[in-house]
Design a protein around this motif. Structure first.
Motif, mmCIF file in Angstrom:
data_model
loop_
_atom_site.group_PDB
_atom_site.id
_atom_site.type_symbol
_atom_site.label_atom_id
_atom_site.label_comp_id
_atom_site.label_asym_id
_atom_site.label_seq_id
_atom_site.Cartn_x
_atom_site.Cartn_y
_atom_site.Cartn_z
ATOM 1 N N MET A 1 73.599 -21.392 5.129
ATOM 2 C CA MET A 1 72.858 -22.073 4.309
ATOM 3 C C MET A 1 71.617 -21.073 3.799
ATOM 4 O O MET A 1 70.781 -20.603 4.931
ATOM 5 C CB MET A 1 72.153 -23.187 4.497
ATOM 6 N N ARG A 2 71.369 -20.645 2.713
ATOM 7 C CA ARG A 2 70.217 -19.758 2.423
ATOM 8 C C ARG A 2 69.109 -20.474 2.151
ATOM 9 O O ARG A 2 68.886 -21.628 2.032
ATOM 10 C CB ARG A 2 70.477 -19.017 0.962
ATOM 11 N N THR A 3 67.887 -19.867 2.451
ATOM 12 C CA THR A 3 66.531 -20.341 2.184
ATOM 13 C C THR A 3 65.763 -19.787 1.112
ATOM 14 O O THR A 3 65.881 -18.469 0.974
ATOM 15 C CB THR A 3 65.813 -20.250 3.293
ATOM 16 N N VAL A 4 65.646 -20.569 0.128
ATOM 17 C CA VAL A 4 65.111 -20.205 -1.269
ATOM 18 C C VAL A 4 63.335 -20.562 -1.235
ATOM 19 O O VAL A 4 63.228 -21.677 -1.147
ATOM 20 C CB VAL A 4 65.673 -20.607 -2.381
ATOM 21 N N LEU A 5 62.529 -19.583 -1.579
ATOM 22 C CA LEU A 5 61.291 -20.188 -2.023
ATOM 23 C C LEU A 5 61.018 -19.996 -3.543
ATOM 24 O O LEU A 5 61.178 -18.971 -3.978
ATOM 25 C CB LEU A 5 60.415 -19.262 -1.152
ATOM 26 N N VAL A 6 60.541 -21.070 -4.100
ATOM 27 C CA VAL A 6 60.256 -21.027 -5.481
ATOM 28 C C VAL A 6 58.647 -21.131 -5.958
ATOM 29 O O VAL A 6 58.345 -22.515 -5.386
ATOM 30 C CB VAL A 6 61.060 -21.905 -6.353
ATOM 31 N N THR A 7 57.750 -20.465 -6.115
ATOM 32 C CA THR A 7 56.496 -20.517 -6.421
ATOM 33 C C THR A 7 56.487 -21.408 -7.905
ATOM 34 O O THR A 7 57.231 -21.173 -8.687
ATOM 35 C CB THR A 7 55.713 -19.387 -6.572
ATOM 36 N N GLY A 8 55.388 -22.232 -7.740
ATOM 37 C CA GLY A 8 55.395 -23.234 -9.002
ATOM 38 C C GLY A 8 56.436 -23.917 -9.263
ATOM 39 O O GLY A 8 57.015 -24.349 -10.344
ATOM 40 N N GLY A 9 57.092 -24.418 -8.033
ATOM 41 C CA GLY A 9 58.386 -25.230 -8.187
ATOM 42 C C GLY A 9 58.538 -26.508 -9.000
ATOM 43 O O GLY A 9 59.467 -26.905 -9.048
ATOM 44 N N THR A 10 57.293 -26.884 -9.089
ATOM 45 C CA THR A 10 57.181 -28.235 -9.512
ATOM 46 C C THR A 10 56.713 -28.190 -11.146
ATOM 47 O O THR A 10 56.604 -29.111 -12.062
ATOM 48 C CB THR A 10 56.183 -29.015 -9.174
ATOM 49 N N GLY A 11 56.702 -26.918 -11.759
ATOM 50 C CA GLY A 11 56.627 -26.937 -13.144
ATOM 51 C C GLY A 11 57.874 -27.040 -13.848
ATOM 52 O O GLY A 11 58.867 -27.217 -13.254
ATOM 53 N N ASN A 12 57.717 -27.044 -15.322
ATOM 54 C CA ASN A 12 59.060 -27.297 -16.142
ATOM 55 C C ASN A 12 59.991 -26.391 -15.836
ATOM 56 O O ASN A 12 61.213 -27.025 -15.468
ATOM 57 C CB ASN A 12 58.695 -26.956 -17.595
ATOM 58 N N LEU A 13 59.812 -24.956 -15.539
ATOM 59 C CA LEU A 13 61.031 -24.199 -15.217
ATOM 60 C C LEU A 13 61.362 -24.261 -13.737
ATOM 61 O O LEU A 13 62.478 -24.358 -13.285
ATOM 62 C CB LEU A 13 60.654 -22.805 -15.605
ATOM 63 N N GLY A 14 60.214 -24.446 -13.035
ATOM 64 C CA GLY A 14 60.357 -24.303 -11.401
ATOM 65 C C GLY A 14 61.082 -25.606 -11.282
ATOM 66 O O GLY A 14 61.980 -25.210 -10.335
ATOM 67 N N LYS A 15 61.079 -26.629 -11.542
ATOM 68 C CA LYS A 15 62.022 -27.878 -11.222
ATOM 69 C C LYS A 15 63.392 -27.527 -11.340
ATOM 70 O O LYS A 15 64.241 -27.911 -10.603
ATOM 71 C CB LYS A 15 61.555 -28.824 -12.137
ATOM 72 N N ALA A 16 63.685 -26.729 -12.455
ATOM 73 C CA ALA A 16 65.172 -26.654 -12.933
ATOM 74 C C ALA A 16 65.666 -25.565 -11.907
ATOM 75 O O ALA A 16 66.952 -25.553 -11.353
ATOM 76 C CB ALA A 16 65.124 -26.245 -14.241
ATOM 77 N N ILE A 17 64.849 -24.651 -11.567
ATOM 78 C CA ILE A 17 65.126 -23.521 -10.534
ATOM 79 C C ILE A 17 65.390 -24.183 -9.008
ATOM 80 O O ILE A 17 66.571 -24.019 -8.507
ATOM 81 C CB ILE A 17 64.353 -22.330 -10.517
ATOM 82 N N CYS A 18 64.778 -25.248 -8.944
ATOM 83 C CA CYS A 18 64.973 -25.870 -7.520
ATOM 84 C C CYS A 18 66.284 -26.630 -7.565
ATOM 85 O O CYS A 18 66.891 -26.566 -6.604
ATOM 86 C CB CYS A 18 63.746 -26.706 -7.276
ATOM 87 N N ARG A 19 66.532 -27.474 -8.701
ATOM 88 C CA ARG A 19 67.692 -27.985 -8.800
ATOM 89 C C ARG A 19 68.535 -27.270 -8.649
ATOM 90 O O ARG A 19 69.816 -27.550 -7.958
ATOM 91 C CB ARG A 19 67.594 -28.835 -10.255
ATOM 92 N N SER A 20 68.790 -26.259 -9.339
ATOM 93 C CA SER A 20 69.883 -25.426 -9.568
ATOM 94 C C SER A 20 70.195 -24.775 -7.977
ATOM 95 O O SER A 20 71.484 -24.945 -7.654
ATOM 96 C CB SER A 20 69.716 -24.284 -10.429
ATOM 97 N N PHE A 21 69.157 -24.290 -7.306
ATOM 98 C CA PHE A 21 69.572 -23.663 -5.808
ATOM 99 C C PHE A 21 70.075 -25.157 -5.043
ATOM 100 O O PHE A 21 70.768 -24.746 -4.348
ATOM 101 C CB PHE A 21 68.386 -23.246 -5.304
#
Ligand SMILES: NC(=O)c1ccc[n+]([C@@H]2O[C@H](COP(=O)([O-])OP(=O)(O)OC[C@H]3O[C@@H](n4cnc5c(N)ncnc54)[C@H](OP(=O)(O)O)[C@@H]3O)[C@@H](O)[C@H]2O)c1
Length: 234
Positions: A1-21
Motif C-alpha cells: 500500500m502506498r503512502t500519499v501526502l496531500v497538502t491542503g487536502g481538505t480544500g475543494n481540489l484537495g478532497k477530490a485528490i484524497c478520495r481518488s487515492f
C-alpha cells in the motif's frame, strides 16, 4: 500500500485528490492549515486509511516535525495554494509575499523535507498543482498569482532533472467547478465556459484522476499536464 501526502487536502481540489487515492487503495495523509471542521468531515467520510494533520506549509519547524514522524512516503501532492485578485499598481507587497510564500516557498519547504523518504520509495513521485495561469495570462488582475504558478512550473522541471529517479510532474488546471461559481451568470465562469472547447468548467475529480495517473506513470517526469476542457486552445 502506498503512502500519499496531500497538502491542503481538505480544500475543494484537495478532497477530490484524497478520495481518488483512497479509492485506489492507498493510505493518505491530508494536511490542512485552518479548516479543521472540513478535515474532520473528510476523515469521517474516508475512514481509517485517511490521516488528517494540521500543517501550515510556511512553518518550517512544523514541517520538519511532521516528516520526522513518517516512516514512509511514496507520493507527495503539493496542492496547497493561495489565490488573490488585485491590479498590480495597488498590490501590497504583503499580498505579493503571502501568495509567493504559499505557492512557491511553502511548496519548496514541504518538498525538501519529503525528499529523503521519497528517495527510499521504489516509486517516489511528486505532483505539483500549478495552473493554466502559469502558461496563459490569467483572468485579469492576477499577475502575482500567475507568476507564482509560473515558478511552480519551472521548479517542477528543474527538480525533475535534479532528483531522478524520483519523478516530478505538475498538473495545470483550468477553472475548477466550485460552490462559489454555482451562479451560471458568474462573469469568470461565463468567460471560461465561452472560450473552453468543452463549454464547461473543470471538475475537481478530473484533475484528481490526472494526479493519480501521474503518480503511476513510470515513464513521465518533468511534464506539465494541462486539464482545462480545451480553454488554452479555444
Ligand atoms: N480554483 C481554481 O479554479 C484553480 C485553478 C487552477 C489551479 N488551482 C490550484 O489548485 C490548488 C487547490 O485550490 P482550490 O481551488 O482547491 O482552493 P481551496 O479550496 O482554497 O484550497 C486551498 C488549500 O490550500 C490550503 N492552504 C492555504 N494556505 C496554506 C498554508 N499556509 N499552509 C497549508 N495549507 C494552506 C488550504 O488549507 P485551509 O483551508 O485549511 O486553510 C486549502 O486546503 C491550489 O494550488 C490552486 O492554486 C485552482
Amino acid at each position: 500500500m502506498r503512502t500519499v501526502l496531500v497538502t491542503g487536502g481538505t480544500g475543494n481540489l484537495g478532497k477530490a485528490i484524497c478520495r481518488s487515492f483512497i479509492q485506489q487503495g492507498d493510505s493518505v495523509i491530508a494536511t490542512y492549515a485552518h479548516n479543521r471542521e472540513g478535515a474532520l468531515a473528510l476523515k469521517d467520510e474516508l475512514g481509517e486509511r485517511l490521516s488528517i494533520v494540521k500543517l501550515d506549509i510556511l512553518k518550517e519547524e512544523s514541517i520538519i516535525e511532521l516528516f520526522s514522524t513518517l516512516g514512509k512516503l511514496d507520493v507527495l501532492v503539493n496542492n496547497s495554494g493561495l489565490f488573490t485578485v488585485s491590479d498590480q499598481q495597488s498590490l501590497e507587497v504583503s499580498d505579493w509575499t503571502r501568495v509567493f510564500d504559499t505557492n512557491v516557498k511553502g511548496l519548496f519547504l514541504v518538498t525538501r523535507s519529503a525528499l529523503p523518504l521519497l528517495k527510499q520509495s521504489a516509486s517516489g513521485s511528486i505532483i505539483n498543482i500549478a495552473s493554466i495561469n502559469a502558461i496563459h495570462p490569467g483572468f485579469g488582475q492576477t499577475a502575482h498569482y500567475d507568476a507564482s504558478k509560473g515558478a511552480v512550473v519551472a521548479y517542477t522541471k528543474s527538480l525533475a532533472a535534479e532528483v531522478a529517479p524520483i519523478r516530478v510532474n505538475a498538473v495545470a488546471p483550468g477553472l475548477l467547478d466550485a460552490p462559489y461559481l454555482s451562479d451560471k451568470d458568474n462573469p469568470i465562469r461565463t468567460m471560461f465556459e465561452n472560450r473552453a472547447l468543452l463549454k464547461r468548467m473543470v471538475k475537481v475529480e478530473e484533475v484528481a484522476s490526472c494526479v493519480s495517473f501521474l503518480s503511476e506513470a513510470r515513464a513521465i517526469t518533468g511534464e506539465v499536464v494541462v486539464v482545462d476542457c480545451g480553454y488554452l486552445v479555444g
